[in-house]
Design a protein around this motif. Structure first.
Motif, mmCIF file in Angstrom:
data_model
loop_
_atom_site.group_PDB
_atom_site.id
_atom_site.type_symbol
_atom_site.label_atom_id
_atom_site.label_comp_id
_atom_site.label_asym_id
_atom_site.label_seq_id
_atom_site.Cartn_x
_atom_site.Cartn_y
_atom_site.Cartn_z
ATOM 1 N N TYR A 1 0.870 -1.179 0.000
ATOM 2 C CA TYR A 1 0.000 0.000 0.000
ATOM 3 C C TYR A 1 0.903 1.223 0.000
ATOM 4 C CZ TYR A 1 -3.715 3.194 1.233
ATOM 5 O OH TYR A 1 -4.620 4.219 1.214
ATOM 6 N N LEU A 2 0.917 1.904 -0.970
ATOM 7 C CA LEU A 2 0.347 1.717 -2.294
ATOM 8 C C LEU A 2 1.460 1.322 -3.246
ATOM 9 C CD1 LEU A 2 -1.760 4.962 -2.425
ATOM 10 C CD2 LEU A 2 -2.683 2.697 -2.440
ATOM 11 N N PHE A 3 1.120 0.636 -4.321
ATOM 12 C CA PHE A 3 2.116 0.276 -5.320
ATOM 13 C C PHE A 3 2.165 1.337 -6.422
ATOM 14 C CE2 PHE A 3 3.881 -1.916 -8.977
ATOM 15 C CZ PHE A 3 4.974 -2.539 -8.405
ATOM 16 N N HIS A 4 1.014 1.887 -6.769
ATOM 17 C CA HIS A 4 0.911 2.889 -7.841
ATOM 18 C C HIS A 4 0.247 4.132 -7.280
ATOM 19 C CE1 HIS A 4 -0.254 4.990 -11.432
ATOM 20 N NE2 HIS A 4 0.073 4.008 -12.238
ATOM 21 N N GLY A 5 0.855 5.265 -7.521
ATOM 22 C CA GLY A 5 0.304 6.534 -7.047
ATOM 23 C C GLY A 5 -0.910 6.960 -7.849
ATOM 24 N N GLY A 6 -1.505 8.050 -7.446
ATOM 25 C CA GLY A 6 -2.683 8.570 -8.120
ATOM 26 C C GLY A 6 -2.993 9.965 -7.614
ATOM 27 N N THR A 7 -4.211 10.405 -7.798
ATOM 28 C CA THR A 7 -4.613 11.752 -7.404
ATOM 29 C C THR A 7 -6.009 11.730 -6.809
ATOM 30 O OG1 THR A 7 -3.323 12.673 -9.226
ATOM 31 C CG2 THR A 7 -4.978 14.110 -8.250
ATOM 32 N N ASN A 8 -6.186 12.465 -5.735
ATOM 33 C CA ASN A 8 -7.521 12.739 -5.195
ATOM 34 C C ASN A 8 -7.982 14.041 -5.825
ATOM 35 O OD1 ASN A 8 -7.873 10.677 -3.129
ATOM 36 N ND2 ASN A 8 -6.188 11.670 -2.093
ATOM 37 N N PHE A 9 -9.116 14.041 -6.445
ATOM 38 C CA PHE A 9 -9.582 15.238 -7.127
ATOM 39 C C PHE A 9 -10.478 16.086 -6.226
ATOM 40 C CE2 PHE A 9 -8.507 12.253 -10.469
ATOM 41 C CZ PHE A 9 -7.684 13.036 -11.262
ATOM 42 N N GLY A 10 -10.501 17.367 -6.506
ATOM 43 C CA GLY A 10 -11.363 18.276 -5.770
ATOM 44 C C GLY A 10 -11.000 18.343 -4.299
ATOM 45 N N PHE A 11 -11.976 18.206 -3.461
ATOM 46 C CA PHE A 11 -11.769 18.291 -2.013
ATOM 47 C C PHE A 11 -11.865 16.924 -1.345
ATOM 48 C CE2 PHE A 11 -13.335 22.474 -3.330
ATOM 49 C CZ PHE A 11 -12.292 23.253 -2.853
ATOM 50 N N THR A 12 -11.429 15.878 -2.056
ATOM 51 C CA THR A 12 -11.561 14.526 -1.536
ATOM 52 C C THR A 12 -10.287 13.980 -0.920
ATOM 53 O OG1 THR A 12 -11.023 13.532 -3.674
ATOM 54 C CG2 THR A 12 -13.369 13.984 -3.224
ATOM 55 N N SER A 13 -9.290 14.815 -0.668
ATOM 56 C CA SER A 13 -8.008 14.314 -0.188
ATOM 57 C C SER A 13 -8.003 13.965 1.288
ATOM 58 C CB SER A 13 -6.893 15.317 -0.488
ATOM 59 O OG SER A 13 -7.168 16.551 0.130
ATOM 60 N N GLY A 14 -8.893 14.522 2.078
ATOM 61 C CA GLY A 14 -8.993 14.169 3.486
ATOM 62 C C GLY A 14 -7.975 14.869 4.364
ATOM 63 N N ASP B 1 0.810 10.143 -4.466
ATOM 64 C CA ASP B 1 2.093 9.594 -4.893
ATOM 65 C C ASP B 1 2.651 8.623 -3.864
ATOM 66 O OD1 ASP B 1 4.500 9.691 -6.751
ATOM 67 O OD2 ASP B 1 5.383 10.210 -4.818
ATOM 68 N N TYR B 2 2.613 8.978 -2.598
ATOM 69 C CA TYR B 2 3.025 8.114 -1.484
ATOM 70 C C TYR B 2 4.454 7.578 -1.599
ATOM 71 C CZ TYR B 2 -1.372 7.472 1.100
ATOM 72 O OH TYR B 2 -2.467 7.628 1.883
ATOM 73 N N ASP B 3 5.299 8.153 -2.458
ATOM 74 C CA ASP B 3 6.650 7.619 -2.667
ATOM 75 C C ASP B 3 6.566 6.145 -3.090
ATOM 76 O OD1 ASP B 3 9.496 7.683 -2.698
ATOM 77 O OD2 ASP B 3 9.574 6.863 -0.663
ATOM 78 N N ASN B 4 5.636 5.845 -4.004
ATOM 79 C CA ASN B 4 5.346 4.476 -4.423
ATOM 80 C C ASN B 4 6.327 3.956 -5.462
ATOM 81 O OD1 ASN B 4 2.962 4.221 -2.885
ATOM 82 N ND2 ASN B 4 1.901 5.508 -4.365
ATOM 83 N N PRO B 5 6.359 2.630 -5.663
ATOM 84 C CA PRO B 5 7.198 2.051 -6.714
ATOM 85 C C PRO B 5 6.856 2.570 -8.112
ATOM 86 C CG PRO B 5 6.557 0.358 -5.150
ATOM 87 C CD PRO B 5 5.764 1.598 -4.802
ATOM 88 N N LEU B 6 5.567 2.779 -8.387
ATOM 89 C CA LEU B 6 5.161 3.455 -9.620
ATOM 90 C C LEU B 6 4.620 4.815 -9.212
ATOM 91 C CD1 LEU B 6 3.340 0.680 -11.706
ATOM 92 C CD2 LEU B 6 5.682 1.538 -11.949
ATOM 93 N N SER B 7 5.128 5.854 -9.832
ATOM 94 C CA SER B 7 4.769 7.215 -9.436
ATOM 95 C C SER B 7 3.325 7.550 -9.777
ATOM 96 C CB SER B 7 5.688 8.222 -10.140
ATOM 97 O OG SER B 7 5.323 8.328 -11.508
ATOM 98 N N GLU B 8 2.922 8.726 -9.337
ATOM 99 C CA GLU B 8 1.576 9.225 -9.638
ATOM 100 C C GLU B 8 1.326 9.240 -11.144
ATOM 101 O OE1 GLU B 8 -1.182 13.018 -8.323
ATOM 102 O OE2 GLU B 8 0.963 13.108 -8.029
#
Length: 148
Positions: free
Chosen positions: A98-111, A126-133
Motif C-alpha cells: 500500500y500503495l504500489f501505484h500513485g494517483g490523485t484525489n480530485f477536488g476536495f476529496t483528499s482528506g 504519490d506516497y513515494d510508491n514504486p510506480l509514481s503518480e
C-alpha cells in the motif's frame, strides 16, 4: 450480518499491529490481517499473540506515506522496503503493498488527519510508491523487482 446476507468470501479485519487496535478491531470468527511500515517479524509475533493459527497476512504494507500541506515530501528508502519485503517472503507471509501505484484525489476529496492538530493531506496520492503518480517506474520499483 454479512454471512446472514449470503456473503461467502473469506472476511478479515485490517488493523495496525498494536495491542489496542488488535483488541478493538478484531471480530470473533473473522480472520485478522495487520498493517505496518517496518519490523515485520516483530509485527507477526504481535499478531500471533491474538491469532495463534492460520496464515500471516499483511493487508497494508506501507511502502511510502502521504504528504500533508506544509510538510516535507514523505520518503521511504528503497533498501528499507526491500529488506521488509524479504523478511515477509522469508516468513511465508502474504502481503499487499500500500500503495504500489500513485494517483490523485480530485477536488476536495483528499482528506485530513486530526489528532492533536488538523493536518490536511495534499491531493497527490504519490506516497513515494514504486510506480509514481504519473505511472513512471521509480528506483524503488527496480529494487523491488530485483528482490522478486
Amino acid at each position: 450480518m454479512l454471512v446472514e446476507g449470503g456473503i461467502e468470501v473469506p472476511l478479515f479485519t485490517c488493523d495496525w499491529a498494536r495491542d489496542e487496535e488488535l483488541q478493538k478491531g478484531s471480530v470473533d470468527g473473522v480472520f485478522m490481517a495487520i498493517n505496518f511500515d517496518k519490523n515485520p517479524l516483530k509485527k507477526f509475533a504481535k499478531l500471533r499473540e491474538y491469532q495463534k493459527r492460520g496464515p500471516i497476512m499483511v493487508a497494508e504494507y506501507w511502502v511510502g506515506w502521504f504528504d500533508q500541506w506544509g510538510g516535507k515530501h514523505a520518503n521511504k528508502p528503497s533498501g528499507e522496503v526491500v529488506e521488509c519485503l524479504g523478511e515477509m517472503l522469508g516468513a511465508k507471509a502474504s502481503f499487499t503493498m500500500y500503495l504500489f501505484h500513485g494517483g490523485t484525489n480530485f477536488g476536495f476529496t483528499s482528506g485530513a488527519n486530526h489528532y492533536e492538530e488538523f493536518q490536511p493531506t495534499i491531493t497527490s496520492y504519490d506516497y513515494d510508491n514504486p510506480l509514481s503518480e504519473a505511472g513512471d517506474i521509480t528506483p524503488k520499483y527496480l529494487a523491488i523487482r530485483g528482490l522478486l
